[in-house]
Design an enzyme around this catalytic site. Structure first.
Site, short mmCIF file in Angstrom:
data_model
loop_
_atom_site.label_atom_id
_atom_site.label_comp_id
_atom_site.label_asym_id
_atom_site.label_seq_id
_atom_site.Cartn_x
_atom_site.Cartn_y
_atom_site.Cartn_z
CG HIS A 125 -2.00 -1.03 0.96
ND1 HIS A 125 -2.57 -1.65 2.38
CD2 HIS A 125 -2.50 -1.57 0.06
CE1 HIS A 125 -3.50 -2.63 1.90
NE2 HIS A 125 -3.37 -2.48 0.56
CB CYS A 133 3.98 15.46 -8.55
SG CYS A 133 3.09 16.60 -9.50
CB CYS A 136 5.62 15.69 -13.20
SG CYS A 136 6.29 16.23 -11.28
N GLY A 224 -1.30 -10.30 11.72
CA GLY A 224 -1.69 -9.02 12.44
C GLY A 224 -2.68 -8.35 11.33
CG ASN A 250 -5.60 -10.92 13.30
OD1 ASN A 250 -4.77 -9.94 13.15
ND2 ASN A 250 -6.82 -10.66 13.40
NE ARG A 251 -3.31 -9.43 21.29
CZ ARG A 251 -2.96 -10.47 22.58
NH1 ARG A 251 -4.18 -11.35 22.51
NH2 ARG A 251 -1.82 -10.65 23.11
N GLY A 252 -8.35 -11.72 17.30
CA GLY A 252 -9.52 -11.49 16.70
C GLY A 252 -9.93 -12.43 15.45
#
Length: 281
Positions: A125, A133, A136, A224, A250-252
């Site tokens: 990401h 920019c 350009c 995570g 992962n938590r959850g």
């Protein structure tokens, strides 16, 4: 066949992960949950407040939205530059050096994997430390822009006390109407953080590079991430299509728990450190 181990301790969880992943190399997909121990909040983890990130359409289509974003980002950058890799980042770098992990695909923009010494890393990401920019397409350093924004808005950062920081270097501010935005130093065009916004696509070459990293590995470890966003979830689906084992730490709950070979509901740092210890000769 999915095995769920929600009540495992860190050492026991690491042992089960080693059993499932095998000798490697493993590709790792990370999300915001790995950086919470560095002081960067999660978007969707347990206890996280509701957040509404700015969309790409809002940023490019409305000068007021754009001004508000840059004001918040100007404040949030101070916090991001003070963050340091936590034990989870360091453990993954150690696993890479040992050959157990081949590469990392991260949905985070905080650059903490690189700071920990990991390589290769695909910043799916984008990165908070770069600016692009939109006219350009010049990519420049965010620190240099910070100096220009400080010149345009002297004392603005000092007027803001305690603020809430979001995972993308954003900060929650109430009033930004007097903030002055900088344009591209080369062409005067519109500047945007080199980050993939909601409503914007990840560049195709980056996606293909990440797919190749998944395909080159013998397993996939997700760390995570709730896998709510398709840009990350697609790599789990690709690994499953290839018959690769998938472990989710992962938590959850996540969107892919039903696809994983093993899910571990535990903190990232503790389990990754135990995993690095378990992989040592």
């Amino acid at each position: 066949m999915t095995e769920t181990r929600e009540a495992l301790g860190a050492v026991e969880a690491a042992a089960r992960i080693v059993e499932v992943l095998g000798a490697g190399p493993t590709t790792v997909l990370t999300g915001a949950g790995i950086s919470t121990d560095s002081g960067i909040p999660d978007y969707r983890g347990p206890g996280s407040p509701p957040r509404r990130p700015m969309t790409y359409q809002e940023f490019v289509g409305d000068a007021a939205f754009r001004r508000h974003y840059w004001a918040r980002n100007h404040i949030g950058l101070r916090h991001m530059t003070r963050t340091r890799p936590n034990d989870g980042h360091l453990a993954l770098a150690e696993l890479q050096r040992a050959g157990a992990v081949g590469g990392i695909i991260t949905q985070n923009v905080d650059t903490l994997h690189e700071a920990a010494g990991s390589s290769p890393v695909i910043d799916l990401h984008g990165r908070h430390d770069r600016v692009v920019c939109l006219d350009c397409r010049t990519v420049s350093d965010r620190a240099a822009l910070a100096e220009r924004l400080e010149e345009l808005n002297p004392g603005f950062a000092d007027e803001v006390d305690d603020v809430e920081i979001a995972p993308d270097a954003d900060a929650v501010l109430a009033r930004t109407e007097h903030f002055r935005v900088a344009d591209c130093a080369d062409c005067g065009g519109m500047l945007k953080p080199d980050i993939v916004y909601f409503g914007e696509n990840v560049p195709k070459p980056r996606v293909l590079e990440a797919y190749a990293m998944v395909e080159a590995a013998r397993a996939l470890l997700v760390v995570g991430s709730s896998l709510t966003v398709f840009s990350g979830r697609r790599f789990v689906k690709r690994a499953i299509e290839l018959g690769r084992p998938v472990v989710i730490l992962n938590r959850g709950e996540t969107r892919c728990d039903d696809l994983a070979t093993l899910t571990v509901d535990q903190g990232c740092s503790e389990v990754l450190r135990a995993l690095a210890e378990a992989r040592r000769p």
